[in-house]
Design an enzyme around this catalytic site. Structure first.
Site, PDB file in Angstrom:
ATOM      1  N   LYS A 104      14.767 -25.231   9.000  1.00 12.32           N
ATOM      2  CA  LYS A 104      15.983 -25.341   9.815  1.00 12.32           C
ATOM      3  C   LYS A 104      16.679 -26.680   9.548  1.00 12.32           C
ATOM      4  O   LYS A 104      16.042 -27.714   9.432  1.00 12.32           O
ATOM      5  CB  LYS A 104      15.640 -25.191  11.298  1.00 12.32           C
ATOM      6  N   LYS A 112       1.581 -18.809   8.459  1.00 10.14           N
ATOM      7  CA  LYS A 112       0.784 -19.077   9.647  1.00 10.14           C
ATOM      8  C   LYS A 112       0.390 -17.741  10.281  1.00 10.14           C
ATOM      9  O   LYS A 112       1.053 -16.730   9.999  1.00 10.14           O
ATOM     10  CB  LYS A 112       1.539 -19.975  10.625  1.00 10.14           C
ATOM     11  N   HIS A 164       4.515 -25.604  14.873  1.00  7.57           N
ATOM     12  CA  HIS A 164       5.926 -25.902  15.132  1.00  7.57           C
ATOM     13  C   HIS A 164       6.121 -27.198  15.921  1.00  7.57           C
ATOM     14  O   HIS A 164       6.861 -28.094  15.520  1.00  7.57           O
ATOM     15  CB  HIS A 164       6.584 -24.756  15.903  1.00  7.57           C
ATOM     16  N   ARG A 183       0.804  -1.223   0.000  1.00  3.32           N
ATOM     17  CA  ARG A 183       0.000   0.000   0.000  1.00  3.32           C
ATOM     18  C   ARG A 183       0.836   1.272   0.000  1.00  3.32           C
ATOM     19  O   ARG A 183       0.304   2.368  -0.093  1.00  3.32           O
ATOM     20  CB  ARG A 183      -0.920   0.003   1.222  1.00  3.32           C
ATOM     21  N   LYS A 186       7.303 -17.859  26.366  1.00  2.00           N
ATOM     22  CA  LYS A 186       8.028 -16.591  26.239  1.00  2.00           C
ATOM     23  C   LYS A 186       8.705 -16.251  27.562  1.00  2.00           C
ATOM     24  O   LYS A 186       8.289 -16.698  28.625  1.00  2.00           O
ATOM     25  CB  LYS A 186       7.052 -15.465  25.883  1.00  2.00           C
ATOM     26  N   HIS A 211       8.126 -22.057   8.997  1.00  2.00           N
ATOM     27  CA  HIS A 211       9.547 -21.783   8.798  1.00  2.00           C
ATOM     28  C   HIS A 211      10.446 -22.695   9.637  1.00  2.00           C
ATOM     29  O   HIS A 211      11.626 -22.830   9.351  1.00  2.00           O
ATOM     30  CB  HIS A 211       9.854 -20.310   9.100  1.00  2.00           C
ATOM     31  N   GLU A 270      11.709 -19.366  24.326  1.00  2.00           N
ATOM     32  CA  GLU A 270      12.185 -18.056  23.889  1.00  2.00           C
ATOM     33  C   GLU A 270      12.483 -17.201  25.113  1.00  2.00           C
ATOM     34  O   GLU A 270      11.698 -17.185  26.069  1.00  2.00           O
ATOM     35  CB  GLU A 270      11.145 -17.372  23.006  1.00  2.00           C
TER      36      GLU A 270
END
Length: 509
Positions: free
Chosen positions: A201, A167, A259, A60, A359, A197, A235
């Site tokens: 790996k 996703k 995942h 855009r 997380k 993704h 993470e």
């Protein structure tokens, strides 16, 4: 549903893909700048893009072709830490174009078609298009419908047209089924590439190679020798600027049906008869079908959720999840999930699979742990050996990709004494590392039409079916103890209790 796919010859391994244009919807977005553009550059660097190639960004912004090329140059400088080859960059930039348009404007797609046809003539790309939807999920169906209306997914005349869908693919089982129907109204299944993704790996891909190319592993890859399996996707960062999305999704939706379940299927699947895409995906789907969904009562005892509070990360104080930007100050969204799953088939009966993701955990690490059964102690009863550790195979997915094996060895000396030791294999030590974002392999596979590393419609729906009971119970029961783990820890105590009830422990780095 569109016609069935044409048969397109694939290049030999290591050869460039055939002529094509990659159309990126969401060309100015973070995913495109951080991952897709560097991945295309790396493919060009490795000579895996064809000479007859072009990239068209759809967005855009008020940009022209040169504006977008300047933006692309800046992205490569920022996200290619090893530096950029000027010749390769120039080669890619001269094949890069930008189109300003709105997803809801039918006329924009007619004009896009004109640009693509013009580019076909200039670059010799033969009408082959890879449409990449790096956009919000609510626009997936709209964009595919607009593409179909103007003939940009029509494969007549020997052309190929494919659509890569990022996703999240749905937010529960009903929405995933609805999205599948929406896409399949305009495309045949062979045109739809649902990307994860994680499958780009190296260590994830190496799970199959390690299992099926080495005679030493497959004979012991079963319930007779394996005690349990642990999968951790941790993470250390918080939700950062994704608070708006994350507060609607949560850790379960964000990580488990995609995942984590991909890691489970590659770890647990039966040997496929070939590496044909559907043969491999058939075996993966069989694994998911063998996971019984938890009952309502089992959700209370075999599924744990958590939300991080204040804590420390690398010695610095960090705030709670509820203090993150665009997060509800009273949010009940989970940032941590742990589950105990079963796979009810001949190979894995009675072998629990413990999974966890979250997380603001203590370390950033993704790994699969294969914990073998303990051997009898009787041989060592008249020695100084008091107990025997269990052998453990660890597949390190990130940040340092590799494989390690833990086993018992005798300590030098006159007394029989054992200690656990490690054998470590690291990709960086043994192979020359190619520059990678994790998307290179996936983009290349999509261009050559190999769907092995992409999810099929039935696989997606079966995965959502496994987690749906957990979503339902958690939606009905609001958590009363959030936040229940501090930032910089390994999650809530209930996660430890989940596995310790069975006399086992998490492998915490």
């Amino acid at each position: 549903m569109a016609d069935e796919p044409n048969n397109h010859s694939k290049p030999r391994p290591g050869e460039p893909s055939g002529p094509c244009i990659m159309v990126v919807f969401g060309a100015g977005g973070d995913l495109t700048q951080r991952k897709l553009l560097p991945a295309l550059y790396n493919l060009a660097l490795q000579k895996l893009l064809p000479e007859k190639f072009a990239m068209v960004g759809f967005g855009r912004s008020e940009w022209g072709h040169e504006d977008y090329r300047t933006k692309m140059t800046e992205s490569l400088q920022e996200f290619e830490p090893g530096g950029v080859d000027a010749n390769v960059r120039s080669w890619l930039l001269e094949r890069t174009y930008f189109f300003k348009g709105d997803f809801n404007d039918p006329n924009a797609f007619k004009q896009l078609k004109e640009l693509l046809e013009k580019t076909d003539q200039e670059r010799g790309t033969e009408g082959n298009y890879l449409h990449y939807l790096a956009i919000a999920p609510e626009f997936f169906g709209t964009v595919v419908k607009r593409l179909s209306e103007v003939g940009l997914v029509d494969e007549s005349g020997g052309k190929w047209r494919r659509v890569v869908v990022e996703k999240p693919f749905g937010h529960d089982l009903p929405s995933a089924k609805a999205l599948n129907c929406e896409l399949q109204n305009e495309l045949h299944e062979g045109q739809i590439f649902r990307i994860d993704h994680y499958l780009g790996k190296e260590t994830v891909q190496n799970i199959l190679a390690m299992r099926f190319a080495n005679a030493v592993y497959e004979p012991i890859w079963n319930r007779r020798y394996i005690d349990h399996v642990q999968i951790t996707v941790a993470e250390s960062v918080g939700v950062e600027m994704r608070g708006g999305y994350y507060d609607q999704a949560g850790a379960l939706r964000d990580m488990v049906p995609n995942h984590i379940f991909q890691l489970i299927t590659l770890t647990a699947m039966e040997p496929p008869s070939s590496f044909d895409a559907n043969v491999v995906r058939d075996e993966q789907t069989k694994v998911l079908r063998a996971i019984p969904p938890l009952t309502e009562q089992e959700v209370l005892t075999r599924a744990v959720r958590g939300q991080y509070g204040e804590g420390n990360e690398e010695g610095k104080k960090v705030g709670s999840y509820r203090s993150e930007p665009r997060v509800n100050a009273k949010s009940a969204t989970e940032t941590f999930v742990a589950m105990k799953l079963a796979i009810e088939n001949w190979r894995w009966a009675d072998v629990p699979f413990y999974v966890r993701t979250g997380k603001r955990l203590k370390e950033r690490i993704t790994e699969v742990v294969i914990q073998f059964r303990r051997v009898p102690l009787m041989l060592f009863q008249q020695t100084a050996v008091e107990h025997l550790s269990r052998n453990r195979l660890v597949l390190h997915i990130q940040p340092k990709e590799g494989i390690s094996m833990e086993f018992e060895a005798k300590v030098p000396g006159p007394i029989v004494k054992l200690e656990p030791v490690n054998m470590d294999f690291k990709y960086a030590d043994y192979f020359k590392e190619s520059p990678s974002t994790g998307y290179e392999r996936l983009l290349y596979e999509a261009m050559i039409g190999d769907a092995t590393l992409f999810q099929r419609a039935d696989t997606v729906e079966v995965a959502w079916g496994v987690v749906q009971p957990v979503l339902d119970v958690w939606a009905a029961l609001t958590p009363r103890n959030f936040a229940n783990y501090g930032a910089g820890t390994w999650g809530p105590k209930e996660s430890d209790e989940l596995i310790e009830r069975d006399g086992r422990h998490w492998r915490n780095v």
